[in-house]
Design a protein around this motif. Structure first.
Motif, PDB file in Angstrom:
ATOM      1  N   LYS A  25      -0.375   3.565   8.084  1.00 28.10           N
ATOM      2  CA  LYS A  25      -0.572   4.480   9.203  1.00 28.10           C
ATOM      3  C   LYS A  25       0.788   5.004   9.658  1.00 28.10           C
ATOM      4  CE  LYS A  25      -4.945   3.529   9.241  1.00 28.10           C
ATOM      5  NZ  LYS A  25      -5.915   4.527   8.713  1.00 28.10           N
TER       6      LYS A  25
ATOM      7  N   CYS B 175       0.828  -1.209   0.000  1.00 28.82           N
ATOM      8  CA  CYS B 175       0.000   0.000   0.000  1.00 28.82           C
ATOM      9  C   CYS B 175       0.864   1.260   0.000  1.00 28.82           C
ATOM     10  CB  CYS B 175      -0.935   0.006   1.203  1.00 28.82           C
ATOM     11  SG  CYS B 175      -2.277  -1.191   1.099  1.00 28.82           S
TER      12      CYS B 175
ATOM     13  N   CYS C  18      -4.031   5.694   2.152  1.00 37.83           N
ATOM     14  CA  CYS C  18      -4.619   6.101   3.430  1.00 37.83           C
ATOM     15  C   CYS C  18      -5.189   4.907   4.185  1.00 37.83           C
ATOM     16  CB  CYS C  18      -5.698   7.146   3.181  1.00 37.83           C
ATOM     17  SG  CYS C  18      -6.453   7.818   4.673  1.00 37.83           S
ATOM     18  N   LEU C  19      -5.771   3.954   3.464  1.00 37.54           N
ATOM     19  CA  LEU C  19      -6.377   2.802   4.116  1.00 37.54           C
ATOM     20  C   LEU C  19      -5.348   1.791   4.607  1.00 37.54           C
ATOM     21  CD1 LEU C  19      -9.383   2.144   1.683  1.00 37.54           C
ATOM     22  CD2 LEU C  19      -9.489   3.131   3.981  1.00 37.54           C
ATOM     23  N   GLY C  20      -4.241   1.650   3.890  1.00 38.25           N
ATOM     24  CA  GLY C  20      -3.291   0.593   4.211  1.00 38.25           C
ATOM     25  C   GLY C  20      -2.089   0.993   5.022  1.00 38.25           C
TER      26      GLY C  20
ATOM     27  N   SER D 175      -6.313   6.857  -1.941  1.00 35.19           N
ATOM     28  CA  SER D 175      -7.244   6.202  -1.026  1.00 35.19           C
ATOM     29  C   SER D 175      -6.664   4.902  -0.491  1.00 35.19           C
ATOM     30  CB  SER D 175      -8.571   5.926  -1.748  1.00 35.19           C
ATOM     31  OG  SER D 175      -9.163   7.124  -2.203  1.00 35.19           O
ATOM     32  N   LEU D 176      -6.018   4.118  -1.351  1.00 28.12           N
ATOM     33  CA  LEU D 176      -5.399   2.876  -0.903  1.00 28.12           C
ATOM     34  C   LEU D 176      -4.251   3.146   0.070  1.00 28.12           C
ATOM     35  CD1 LEU D 176      -5.324   0.839  -4.245  1.00 28.12           C
ATOM     36  CD2 LEU D 176      -6.821   0.483  -2.277  1.00 28.12           C
TER      37      LEU D 176
ATOM     38  N   SER E 115      -5.099  11.440  11.482  1.00 26.54           N
ATOM     39  CA  SER E 115      -4.475  10.588  10.469  1.00 26.54           C
ATOM     40  C   SER E 115      -2.982  10.844  10.333  1.00 26.54           C
ATOM     41  CB  SER E 115      -5.161  10.803   9.110  1.00 26.54           C
ATOM     42  OG  SER E 115      -5.105  12.158   8.730  1.00 26.54           O
TER      43      SER E 115
END
Length: 504
Positions: free
Chosen positions: A254, A46, A250-252, A247-248, A110
């Motif tokens: 941290k 990601c 941000c989702l995968g 988007s990927l 985030s």
């Protein structure tokens, strides 16, 4: 372990923090810390996907923007030089600005870096689309493309600086950082390959020889509306990758700052940190060497399509050559990561030199078999030239911290200033080289160019990259290079106390 002795320019030695002797439980704690610092496969993938849009866009502009401006938009070469130089300078100037604002921004839920990446996404997608749009007016097209390219490069910088600096916040383990960098480079190159394939296939109809066969005059050929439409479609496809890949990311992924490891020294302001980092000898050597190497790669990419179109009979092989370069780069990236780990980063730099004799060979013997061999070897060299500096930068941050013991915020300074200087060198190289086409008599949109233009293109594809690569490698090999910090328990504890990569 004591830090390296300070030189006279660095001031008196800093007091060393007390490092307790490893106790019976240190081995177990070391294994636990090692496991905690490991990154999952999903996280690495990601993270790599997040950089795909910028690489796709950069590859498309590197191979096709110049020929688009000259033969489709039919802008004089002098104005194209201004477009390329202005855009690169805009991107370079945005790097310290991005580093300054990112360094001062507050942390959100985030993280501190991720909001910058997401916030730039819609604007950079629009700027990229209009960069390939053919406006109905002709007299101000130079101003139109200069504005669009400057906006795109500046926004791409505000996207790329926090994204690349995110490497330091994924984990504190240098080996895992190198692994994440290798994943990033591999996924980015795979995305670049797909993007260049799609972009090249879509616009291939705009550069076929039959467009010149219908014209009996030696002057510029009228641009087909279909050619402009093809470029708009390709631009829309590439622009759509920005929201999807962001988007990927941000989702995968941290951000993982360590709040329990406070900074051991005071935080630096951006300007003060920039002054210190640019005087750090290992970092200065890295930056100066890759000023030449990255500029050579950019020149080689920018003139490949023009060389095949106007200086050789390879116009039917343009798409195949571009794909060969990118496939070779993708396939060789894991190999270069293995070489980095087993033979050292300085040794792997010799892989860049492989491009030199083949670039000269292409200029001397511009035949299809030779061109494909040169494209394959160039891809191998480009892979290591892209992977090497991003693998060495985290080591520079660690080495600087060991010498100076400053607090958080350094990673954005190191990364943004490096990109600033390399973009500035690319701006000068592309601007001057494109201006040389104007002096040699390049006719925008013409099917056949003068012999002076052909000679100039051969020099730009062969002699110019050769000289810059040799200069960069000579600088890189002078002196010693910081090594990856040791991972024994006491050393790791010392690094944790001296260094904080938390931007909180």
């Amino acid at each position: 372990m004591a830090a390296p002795p300070a030189t006279a320019a660095e001031g008196p030695p800093q007091p060393q923090p007390h490092v307790p002797e490893p106790g019976p439980g240190s081995t177990k704690r070391g294994r636990e810390d090692s496991r905690a610092g490991r990154l999952s496969f999903c996280t690495k993938v990601c993270y790599g996907i997040g950089g795909v849009p910028n690489q796709i866009a950069s590859s498309a502009t590197a191979f096709y923007l110049q020929v688009f401006l000259l033969d489709i938009a039919q802008i004089p070469a002098a104005q194209v030089s201004l477009v390329l130089f202005g855009g690169k300078v805009s991107g370079a100037a945005a790097d310290p600005v991005a580093g300054f604002f990112i360094n001062r921004s507050r942390r959100t839920g985030s993280g501190r870096l991720m909001p910058w990446v997401l916030g730039c996404t819609p604007f950079i997608a629009l700027a990229y689309f209009f960069l390939w749009f053919l406006p109905p007016f002709t007299s101000l097209r130079g101003l139109w493309y200069t504005t669009c390219y400057c906006l795109f490069q500046a926004l791409a910088t505000f996207f790329q600086v926090p994204y690349t600096a995110l490497t330091m916040l994924l984990t504190s383990c240098p080996r895992e950082r190198d692994s994440a960098t290798a994943y990033r480079m591999t996924v980015e190159m795979a995305g670049t390959l797909m993007g260049a394939t799609v972009h090249g296939l879509i616009v291939s109809g705009a550069h076929r020889p039959h467009r010149c066969e219908a014209s009996a005059t030696p002057g510029p050929v009228t641009v087909s509306p279909n050619a402009a439409r093809l470029y708009c479609i390709a631009a829309a496809v590439v622009a759509a990758t920005y929201p999807v890949c962001s988007s990927l990311l941000c989702l995968g992924v941290k951000e993982r700052p360590d709040p329990s490891a406070p900074a051991s020294g005071p935080g630096l302001s951006f300007l003060a940190g920039l002054g210190l980092t640019t005087r750090h000898p290992p970092y200065l050597k890295l930056v100066v060497s890759f000023l030449f190497i990255s500029a050579a790669v950019q020149v080689e990419q920018s003139y490949l399509v023009l060389f095949c179109t106007h200086a050789s009979q390879l116009h039917d092989h343009v798409q195949g050559l571009v794909l060969t370069v990118l496939v070779s780069a993708v396939l060789s990236t894991p190999l270069w990561e293995w070489v980095l780990q087993h033979f050292g980063k300085t040794t792997s730099a010799f892989g860049i030199f492989v491009m030199v004799p083949f670039a000269v060979l292409l200029a001397a013997v511009p035949t299809a078999p030779v061109a494909y061999v040169v494209a394959f070897v160039s891809g191998v060299s480009i892979a290591v030239s892209l992977l090497l500096p991003w693998s060495m930068l985290p080591d520079m941050v660690d080495d600087f911290q060991l010498r100076h013991h400053y607090g958080p915020g350094l990673e954005t300074i190191f990364y943004s200033s490096y990109v600033f200087f390399t973009k500035l060198s690319g701006a000068c190289a592309l601007g001057i080289s494109t201006l040389s086409l104007q002096f040699s008599g390049y006719k925008a949109g013409a099917c056949k160019q003068a012999e002076e233009v052909v000679v100039t293109l051969k020099v730009l594809i062969g002699a110019v990259p050769t000289c810059m690569i040799l200069a960069g490698l000579c600088i890189l090999m002078v002196g010693s290079t910081p090594k990856t910090p040791s991972q024994d328990a006491s050393r790791r504890l010392s690094l944790q106390r001296r260094t904080s990569y938390s931007l909180a």
